[in-house]
Write a protein that holds these residues in place. Structure first.
Motif, short mmCIF file in Angstrom:
data_model
loop_
_atom_site.label_atom_id
_atom_site.label_comp_id
_atom_site.label_asym_id
_atom_site.label_seq_id
_atom_site.Cartn_x
_atom_site.Cartn_y
_atom_site.Cartn_z
N GLU A 64 34.84 38.78 31.24
CA GLU A 64 34.04 38.22 32.18
C GLU A 64 34.83 37.02 32.38
OE1 GLU A 64 31.26 37.88 34.73
OE2 GLU A 64 31.55 39.58 33.57
N ASP A 65 35.37 36.18 31.42
CA ASP A 65 36.07 34.78 31.48
C ASP A 65 37.21 35.09 32.45
OD1 ASP A 65 36.72 32.24 31.29
OD2 ASP A 65 37.05 32.40 28.92
N ALA A 66 37.94 36.30 32.36
CA ALA A 66 38.98 36.45 32.95
C ALA A 66 38.74 36.59 34.42
CB ALA A 66 39.90 37.61 32.41
N ARG A 67 37.58 37.22 34.77
CA ARG A 67 37.32 37.57 36.11
C ARG A 67 37.13 36.06 36.82
NH1 ARG A 67 34.03 41.89 33.75
NH2 ARG A 67 35.09 43.73 34.24
N ASN A 68 36.91 35.04 36.16
CA ASN A 68 37.04 33.79 36.90
C ASN A 68 38.18 33.42 37.60
OD1 ASN A 68 34.23 33.39 36.54
ND2 ASN A 68 34.69 32.67 34.35
N GLY A 69 39.33 33.88 37.39
CA GLY A 69 40.50 33.97 38.00
C GLY A 69 41.56 32.78 37.39
N PRO A 124 41.98 40.73 34.02
CA PRO A 124 40.83 41.66 33.72
C PRO A 124 41.26 43.35 34.04
CG PRO A 124 40.03 40.71 35.32
CD PRO A 124 41.49 40.09 35.09
N MET A 125 41.44 43.86 33.18
CA MET A 125 41.87 45.30 33.13
C MET A 125 40.83 46.23 32.41
SD MET A 125 45.98 45.52 33.81
CE MET A 125 45.82 47.29 34.40
N PRO A 126 39.53 46.61 32.89
CA PRO A 126 38.55 46.99 32.21
C PRO A 126 38.73 48.49 31.98
CG PRO A 126 37.68 46.46 34.33
CD PRO A 126 38.89 45.79 34.28
N LEU A 127 39.65 49.13 32.62
CA LEU A 127 39.73 50.72 32.45
C LEU A 127 40.16 51.00 31.18
CD1 LEU A 127 39.88 53.10 34.27
CD2 LEU A 127 42.51 52.46 34.40
N VAL A 128 39.66 52.10 30.58
CA VAL A 128 39.85 52.57 29.27
C VAL A 128 40.98 53.78 29.56
CG1 VAL A 128 37.34 52.20 28.41
CG2 VAL A 128 38.03 54.61 29.27
N ASN A 129 41.68 53.89 28.35
CA ASN A 129 42.75 54.84 28.27
C ASN A 129 44.15 54.45 29.14
OD1 ASN A 129 41.31 56.04 26.06
ND2 ASN A 129 40.05 57.16 27.63
N SER A 187 37.78 30.10 28.20
CA SER A 187 37.86 28.93 29.02
C SER A 187 36.32 28.22 28.54
CB SER A 187 37.95 28.92 30.46
OG SER A 187 36.95 29.89 30.90
N ASP A 188 35.43 28.81 28.10
CA ASP A 188 34.29 28.30 27.93
C ASP A 188 34.02 27.94 26.52
OD1 ASP A 188 34.22 30.47 26.31
OD2 ASP A 188 32.65 31.65 26.90
N VAL A 228 43.36 41.29 29.34
CA VAL A 228 42.16 41.77 28.83
C VAL A 228 41.79 43.12 29.09
CG1 VAL A 228 39.68 40.99 28.17
CG2 VAL A 228 41.51 39.40 28.56
N ALA A 229 41.82 44.25 28.29
CA ALA A 229 41.80 45.45 28.57
C ALA A 229 40.80 46.43 27.97
CB ALA A 229 43.14 46.35 28.26
N GLY A 230 40.62 47.50 28.48
CA GLY A 230 39.51 48.47 28.02
C GLY A 230 40.15 49.21 26.71
N ASP A 231 39.31 50.28 26.15
CA ASP A 231 39.53 50.80 24.94
C ASP A 231 40.84 51.67 25.02
OD1 ASP A 231 37.27 49.55 24.02
OD2 ASP A 231 36.10 51.73 24.47
N ASN A 232 41.62 51.60 23.91
CA ASN A 232 42.68 52.46 23.66
C ASN A 232 43.84 52.37 24.54
OD1 ASN A 232 43.76 54.67 22.47
ND2 ASN A 232 43.05 56.05 23.70
N PHE A 233 44.26 51.06 24.67
CA PHE A 233 45.21 50.53 25.42
C PHE A 233 46.70 50.87 24.90
CE2 PHE A 233 48.42 47.93 27.15
CZ PHE A 233 48.02 47.61 28.70
#
Length: 201
Positions: free
Chosen positions: A131-136, A13-18, A153-154, A72-77
């Motif tokens: 959120e799924d990715a944060r489960n490791g 998980p990489m929620p950072l945008v731009n 995974s759900d 899984v990234a934030g907007d505008n990768f």
């Protein structure tokens, strides 16, 4: 180029945008024209301290995500300057798929040419996968290019769109050279005919 059909793997998980291309592979590593060896410098300024030691909090330095194959990234990768080294570095690290709500156009197209699948999904789908990715490491995401789905995974599945030509190239492992080699018989035929009809050329 390796084919991309179905991938099941750990997602970081990489929620950072731009997240721009200079963050993906800083400019000092652009001197090489080799596609291999750049993985160790992927997200260099985010992964390492000035003394070369790892920054423990960065996601790809955490034990659960060291073998991640999906981001899984934030907007505008992939925004920022145009550099093919960015997908080279991702691929060399082991990343085969990036999921976001949006990508910079040049980066998006460069991914397909290097065997990486960039998946565009609506914000709510990306949020669920984040959120799924944060489960490791126990939470594995499946990306199915043939059926154009991403399944968490759900068990929840999210459909995505992809250009049919780009899809064909990834499924068959065809980069620009591979596409040209598909026409090798026609090229050889033309060259033979040209040599016979215009021997002075």
């Amino acid at each position: 180029m390796d084919k991309f059909t179905t991938l099941t793997g750990v997602a970081a998980p990489m929620p950072l945008v731009n997240i721009d291309t200079d963050m993906i592979i800083p400019k000092q590593f652009l001197k090489t024209i080799q596609r291999s060896g750049l993985g160790k410098n992927l997200f260099d300024e985010m992964r390492y301290n000035p003394d070369g030691s790892e920054i423990p909090d960065f996601v790809l330095n955490q034990p659960a995500y060291r073998q991640a194959q999906i981001i899984v990234a934030g907007d505008n990768f992939g925004c920022g300057s145009s550099r093919e080294h960015a997908p080279w570095a991702l691929l060399d690290f082991g990343i085969r798929c990036v999921i976001s709500t949006s990508f910079a156009d040049i980066f998006y197209n460069n991914c397909f040419k290097n065997g990486i699948l960039p998946v565009v999904l609506p914000p709510e789908a990306v949020a669920a996968l984040m959120e799924d990715a944060r489960n490791g490491a126990n939470a594995r995401i499946t990306v199915d290019l043939e059926n154009q789905t991403v399944t968490g995974s759900d068990g929840r599945s999210h459909a995505f769109e992809v250009d049919p030509f780009k899809k064909h190239c990834l499924l068959n492992g065809l980069d620009d050279i591979g596409l040209t080699l598909e026409k090798v018989s026609a090229i050889d035929s033309y060259e033979t005919h040209a040599a016979q009809s215009r021997p002075w050329v």
